[in-house]
Write an enzyme that holds these catalytic residues in place. Structure first.
Site, PDB file in Angstrom:
ATOM      1  N   LYS A 168      22.243 -27.287 -10.243  1.00 21.46           N
ATOM      2  CA  LYS A 168      23.430 -26.642 -10.797  1.00 21.46           C
ATOM      3  C   LYS A 168      23.895 -27.390 -12.053  1.00 21.46           C
ATOM      4  CE  LYS A 168      27.723 -27.159 -10.103  1.00 21.46           C
ATOM      5  NZ  LYS A 168      28.062 -26.959 -11.526  1.00 21.46           N
ATOM      6  N   GLU A 241      26.131 -40.950  -9.886  1.00 24.05           N
ATOM      7  CA  GLU A 241      26.194 -41.629 -11.189  1.00 24.05           C
ATOM      8  C   GLU A 241      27.495 -41.197 -11.830  1.00 24.05           C
ATOM      9  OE1 GLU A 241      24.268 -43.866 -12.222  1.00 24.05           O
ATOM     10  OE2 GLU A 241      22.399 -43.605 -11.126  1.00 24.05           O
ATOM     11  N   CYS A 275      27.860 -41.687 -20.760  1.00 30.21           N
ATOM     12  CA  CYS A 275      28.395 -42.517 -19.676  1.00 30.21           C
ATOM     13  C   CYS A 275      28.276 -43.985 -20.031  1.00 30.21           C
ATOM     14  CB  CYS A 275      27.688 -42.193 -18.371  1.00 30.21           C
ATOM     15  SG  CYS A 275      25.916 -42.332 -18.444  1.00 30.21           S
ATOM     16  N   GLU A 371      38.595 -44.494 -19.215  1.00 27.18           N
ATOM     17  CA  GLU A 371      37.392 -43.979 -19.880  1.00 27.18           C
ATOM     18  C   GLU A 371      37.783 -42.857 -20.840  1.00 27.18           C
ATOM     19  OE1 GLU A 371      34.593 -41.523 -17.670  1.00 27.18           O
ATOM     20  OE2 GLU A 371      32.939 -42.455 -18.732  1.00 27.18           O
TER      21      GLU A 371
END
Ligand code: NAD
Length: 467
Positions: A168, A241, A275, A371
Site C-alpha cells: 500500500k 522505520e 528520514c 522533526e
C-alpha cells in the site's frame, strides 16, 4: 496519463471509488487514481493468503529469477517511472529517475541473498539445524517521500523469503507504484503481489487484518505506534522505520568550505523530506560563523522549481499538509533564531519553500527538538563534541547521525556513543541495500536491508533430530 489500476489476485481492476492525485508543483489534479474499498483490501489479503503455500514451496532460485525479472522491468521503464514520480511527488526528474534505477538495484541486491540452513550440531547423538521459514502474508506500507525505493526495501525481501505481499503506497503518491504493479504483474503467480491504493484510510485495516502475519511499515512515529498497537492482538511481526531528527556534529578542525556542501546536500536533498536528512547541525564555535555563511550561500544559490524543468535542484514539498507544517516551523524559527537564508515561500501555485538556514538557535526551540521534515536547517553553536553529543542524544529519536572531524580517533569515539541506528563519519545519509538500516528509540523497531533485513521476513525453525 493512466488509467491506473489496482492489482488484486493477478488482475488489474478499478477501485470501488476514485480519488484525485495532485501535482504538488501546480496544485492541479494530475490523474484519477483508483481507491480501494475495505472489500477490495480483504480480497487482496485473501488472494495473498491463497497464493502463499505454492509460493513458499517454490524453489528459492525461481523466486530469485522473479526478482531479477522485476528489476529488469523497473530498470527498463525507469525514465517513464521517474517522470511520473516527479509529477506526483515533486522531486527533480534526475532524482526521480535515479530513484527508479535505485529501486531496480534493490530488487537485484535481494536476488543475491540466500536463506541457508544453519547446522548447529551434526554429532553422533543428534543433528540440530536452524531453518528460516516465511511468515505468510506481509503488509507493506510506504510513505510519500521515496515511494519507489522504500517499496524496494520491503517487497523483494518479503518475496525472496517466500512470503506473499499486499503493498500500500501513500495516498498522495500511489501512481508510480501502481504503474510498477501493472508492469510486473505477470512475473509472479496471481496473488503473490497485490497492490492497493487508499485515501489514507486502509493502513489500519491492513495492520489489523487477521490473515496478515507481518507488517513492514515506513512512516511517522505517530502512525508507527498505531501499527504496533494494531498488530498486538494477533502478535504479528512488525518492522517499523519511523521518524528521525538526525544531528550532524561538526568539530572545530573541519574546513567549512569543504564540509558545508556535503552537509547542505544531506539536509536539503528531496527538499529535506528524508528520514535520514541532517535535521540539526551542531557546529563548533570556532568555525560557526563561517559554516553559517557557507550554508547560507548554498541556500541562496539553490534552484527551486518544478521538477520537470531542467536545472532544478529542489522541488516543492510533497503535499499541502507538510507545506503548512514546515511554514509553521519557519514562523517559530523567526522568534527562536535568526534566518540567514530562505525563509520564504515563492508566490504562485505549488508547495515551494526555499532552502532555509536558521542560526543563533538553541535546543528547546521547536525546530531543533522536533522533526521538521522539510527544507529548514537549524545550526546550533557548540563548545565541544561532548557537549554536542549530549544534546544529540537528548532526542526522543535515534535514526541516524554524523560526526565531522579530521581527528578520526575522536570521531570514532563519539560515533560509538551516539544513540542512533546509523552513525556516519564525514558523510551523512548514505544508504546501501547490503547495509542493515534501522532506528533506535522512537525511530523504529527492527531492521531493514542486508541479511538482517531479509531475516525479519522469516521465522526461525529448529529441527532437532536424535541419532
Ligand atoms: P505517515 O505515517 O503519515 O504515513 C505512512 C503510511 O502509513 C502511508 O502509506 C499512510 O497511508 C499509512 N497509514 C496512515 N494511517 C495508518 C494507520 N493507522 N495504520 C497503518 N498505516 C497507516 O507518514 P508520512 O507523513 O507519509 O511520512 C513521513 C514520515 O515518515 C516522517 O516522520 C519520516 O521521518 C518518516 N520516514 C521514515 C523513514 C525511515 O526509514 N525511518 C523513511 C521515510 C520516512
Amino acid at each position: 496519463m493512466g488509467p491506473f489500476k489496482l492489482l488484486i489476485d493477478g488482475r488489474l481492476e478499478d477501485g470501488d471509488a476514485t480519488m484525485d492525485v495532485v501535482n504538488p508543483a501546480t496544485e492541479e489534479p494530475l490523474a484519477v487514481c483508483p481507491r480501494a474499498s475495505k472489500a477490495q483490501l480483504d480480497r487482496a489479503v485473501a488472494a495473498a493468503k491463497a497464493a502463499f503455500p505454492a509460493w513458499r514451496d517454490t524453489p528459492i532460485d525461481d523466486r530469485r529469477k522473479a526478482l531479477l525479472a522485476m528489476a529488469e522491468t523497473i530498470q527498463a521503464h525507469a525514465p517513464e517511472l521517474g517522470r511520473l514520480l516527479t509529477q506526483e511527488q515533486g522531486k527533480p526528474l534526475e532524482a526521480a529517475v535515479g530513484e527508479a534505477y535505485g529501486a531496480a538495484a534493490f530488487f537485484r541486491y535481494f536476488a543475491t541473498l540466500d536463506l541457508p540452513v544453519k547446522v548447529l550440531d551434526d554429532g553422533p547423538n543428534r543433528k540440530v539445524e536452524v531453518r528460516r521459514r516465511p511468515l505468510g502474508v506481509v503488509g507493506a506500507i510506504v510513505p510519500w517521500n521515496f515511494p519507489l525505493v522504500l517499496m524496494a526495501f520491503k517487497v523483494p525481501a518479503a518475496l525472496l523469503a517466500g512470503n506473499t505481499v499486499v503493498l500500500k503506497p501513500a495516498a498522495t503518491t500511489p501512481l508510480s507504484t501502481l504503474r510498477i504493479a501493472e508492469l510486473v504483474k505477470d512475473i509472479v503467480p496471481p496473488g503473490v503481489l497485490n497492490v492497493i491504493a487508499d485515501a489514507n484510510d486502509l493502513g489500519g485495516e491492513l495492520t489489523k487484518h487477521p490473515d496478515v502475519r507481518k507488517i513492514s511499515f515506513t512512516g511517522s512515529t505517530e502512525t508507527g505506534r498505531k501499527v504496533m498497537a494494531g498488530a498486538a492482538d494477533a502478535l504479528k511481526r512488525v518492522t517499523l522505520e519511523l521518524g528521525g531528527n538526525d544531528a550532524a556534529i561538526v568539530l572545530g578542525d573541519v574546513d567549512p568550505a569543504e564540509a558545508a556542501p556535503k552537509i547542505f546536500n544531506a539536509a536539503f536533498q528531496n527538499s529535506g523530506q528524508v528520514c535520514i536528512a541532517v535535521k540539526r547541525a551542531y557546529v563548533h564555535e570556532s568555525i560557526y560563523d563561517r559554516m553559517c555563511e557557507e550554508l547560507a550561500r548554498l541556500a541562496d544559490a539553490a534552484v527551486v522549481g518544478e521538477g520537470l524543468q531542467q536545472g532544478v535542484q529542489f522541488g516543492p514539498l510533497q503535499n499541502k499538509m507538510q507545506y503548512e507544517k514546515v511554514l509553521g516551523f519557519i514562523e517559530d524559527a523567526r522568534k527562536d533564531g535568526k534566518i540567514v537564508a530562505g525563509g520564504t515561500a515563492p508566490e504562485g501555485k505549488g508547495y515551494f519553500i526555499r532552502p532555509t538556514i536558521v542560526r543563533d538557535i538553541e535546543d528547546g526551540a521547536r525546530l531543533v527538538d522536533e522533526e521538521q521534515f522539510g527544507p529548514v536547517l537549524p545550526v546550533i553553536r557548540i563548545k565541544d563534541g561532548e557537549d554536542a553529543l549530549a544534546r544529540a542524544n537528548a532526542s526522543i529519536y535515534g535514526l541516524g547521525g554524523s560526526i565531522w572531524s579530521n581527528d578520526l580517533e575522536k570521531a570514532y569515539d563519539l560515533a560509538g556513543r551516539m544513540e542512533s541506528g546509523t552513525v556516519w563519519i564525514n558523510k551523512h545519509a548514505e544508504l546501501d541495500p547490503g547495509v542493515p538500516f534501522g532506528g533506535a528509540k522512537l525511530s523504529g523497531v527492527g531492521t531493514e536491508l542486508g541479511e538482517a533485513g531479509l531475516a525479519e521476513f522469516t521465522q526461525s525453525q529448529v529441527i532437532n533430530m536424535a541419532r
